[in-house]
Design an enzyme around this catalytic site. Structure first.
Site, PDB file in Angstrom:
ATOM      1  CB  CYS A 158      -0.942   0.001   1.195  1.00  0.00           C
ATOM      2  SG  CYS A 158      -0.155  -0.464   2.749  1.00  0.00           S
ATOM      3  CG  HIS A 251      -0.633   4.560   3.401  1.00  0.00           C
ATOM      4  ND1 HIS A 251      -1.251   4.520   4.628  1.00  0.00           N
ATOM      5  CD2 HIS A 251      -0.204   3.291   3.155  1.00  0.00           C
ATOM      6  CE1 HIS A 251      -1.223   3.278   5.096  1.00  0.00           C
ATOM      7  NE2 HIS A 251      -0.593   2.518   4.226  1.00  0.00           N
TER       8      HIS A 251
END
Ligand code: NAP
Length: 361
Positions: A158, A251
């Protein structure tokens, strides 16, 4: 009778498994018919096995509530009910490697979130917009496994999705040195604030294994196929620091980059905004219309405002400016459990179906 492909989810009760369930509700091509988890959950109705652990902000879909959870380890039994599986189990690396291969050998394609097979030479690790040509190694993998239809495809970590697409769109300028600091959400560890109260108002400067993945995995994405294997690219040199921050989803990456041939700021923004890949050309059901957005405001991208750009499948960039040490610096943001996990895998499965790799059994 449903014409949709029948899907099983391995690790269906976990954070990523739940995201699969949420994303696949009313999916035009896929229907969740089997949910599997650890022996602890097996035999219970899905809603009972999950209990108070449902972490999505949409309600649990009615269609899965009463499905009886199967044991991930009953490979033949699960495989007999599905056309392919998504894998998001949390086991040891060796166990995951073995179980994903066992599923593939029952002629059940596996689209995996797990890192276990990311460096298996004939397993493609794909971001559908960036390196769909790597799917070519599937035929060599099938030869190794002795299968006709069964194979494994994985998605990358990710953390890399907030900066790798941005650099990919600028490949013609030869990015040669990249410094990226990632600010990673707690859902990346499968947690909410309720389960991880120490993260409220806190920062932890360590995420096990994450920096190596963040530095190496983009090189595999930019690698090429040779003799039935993926050979990783030699550059750019990437160095990272990965930091856990008190954010639920999203993120962020702060990136510095040097190029072989320094582009203008206008050229960079134009390449980002124009960037398209195969999912956009094929109009796959989950493909974002615009994979990358560039935001001009000095205070964007922000997690709360931008994490759900293109339903969480897009990447938001901003703050591009010249730097005193490097050529440029910028900030990127992506949704870690949508584009970075379950959503990225759903998009891979859509590409696999569109290209005839996954069919009804
Ligand atoms: N969270 C993210 O953003 C993210 C992103 C990319 C990759 N990943 C990876 O995806 C995997 C799942 O992550 P997660 O955050 O969803 O984890 P999680 O919330 O802890 O869920 C783990 C799942 O695996 C099952 N499981 C645990 N031990 C098992 C065993 N011994 N045998 C069979 N099943 C078992 C659990 O079933 P029970 O409910 O029955 O225990 C549950 O369904 C991990 O490998 C993780 O590294 C996560």
């Amino acid at each position: 009778m449903s014409q949709k492909l029948r899907v099983g989810i391995l690790g269906a009760t976990g954070m990523v498994g739940q995201r699969f369930i949420a994303l696949l509700e009313n999916h035009p091509w896929f229907e969740v018919v089997a949910v599997a988890a650890s022996p602890r959950s097996a035999g219970k109705a899905y809603e009972d096995a999950v209990g108070g652990r449902w972490k999505m902000d949409t309600p649990m879909p009615e269609a899965v509530k009463k499905l009886v959870v199967l044991d991930v380890n009953d490979v033949e039994h699960v495989s007999s009910q599905v056309d392919f599986v998504f894998s998001a189990v949390d086991m040891t690396k060796d166990e995951i490697k073995a179980i994903e291969e066992a599923y593939a050998k029952t002629e059940t394609p596996v689209v995996s979130n797990n890192s276990a097979h990311r460096w298996t030479p004939d397993v493609p690790m794909v971001v559908p917009e960036l390196n769909p040509e790597h799917l070519e190694v599937i035929k060599y993998q099938k030869e190794r496994l002795g299968t006709k239809k069964g194979f494994i495809v994985v998605k990358p970590n990710c953390s890399i999705q907030s900066y790798t697409p941005a650099l990919h769109a600028l490949k013609e300028f030869g990015p040669k040195l990249v410094v990226a600091t990632t600010y990673q959400a707690i859902s990346g560890a499968g947690k909410t604030f309720k389960e991880w109260p120490e993260m409220v108002g806190n920062i932890i400067p360590y995420i096990g294994g994450e920096e190596e993945k963040s530095e190496q995995e983009p090189l595999r994405i930019w690698g090429h196929v040779e003799d039935g294997k993926i050979v990783k690219a030699e550059g750019p040199v990437i160095t990272t620091q990965c930091i856990r921050v008190p954010v639920l989803n999203g993120h962020t990456a702060a990136v510095f980059v040097n190029f072989e041939k320094k582009p203008s700021k206008e050229e960079i923004i134009e390449r980002w905004r124009a960037f398209k890949g195969l999912p956009q050309e094929l109009e796959l059901p989950s493909a974002p219309k615009h994979f990358i957005q560039y935001l001009e405001e000095d205070n964007r991208p922000q997690v709360t405002l931008d994490v759900n750009y293109e339903n969480g499948f897009g990447v938001s960039l901003g703050r591009l400016r010249e730097d005193t040490v490097f050529d440029y610096k910028f900030v990127g943001l992506s949704h870690n459990t949508v584009r970075g996990a379950a959503g990225g895998a759903v998009l891979i499965a859509e590409l696999l179906k569109a290209q005839g790799y996954i069919t009804a059994k």
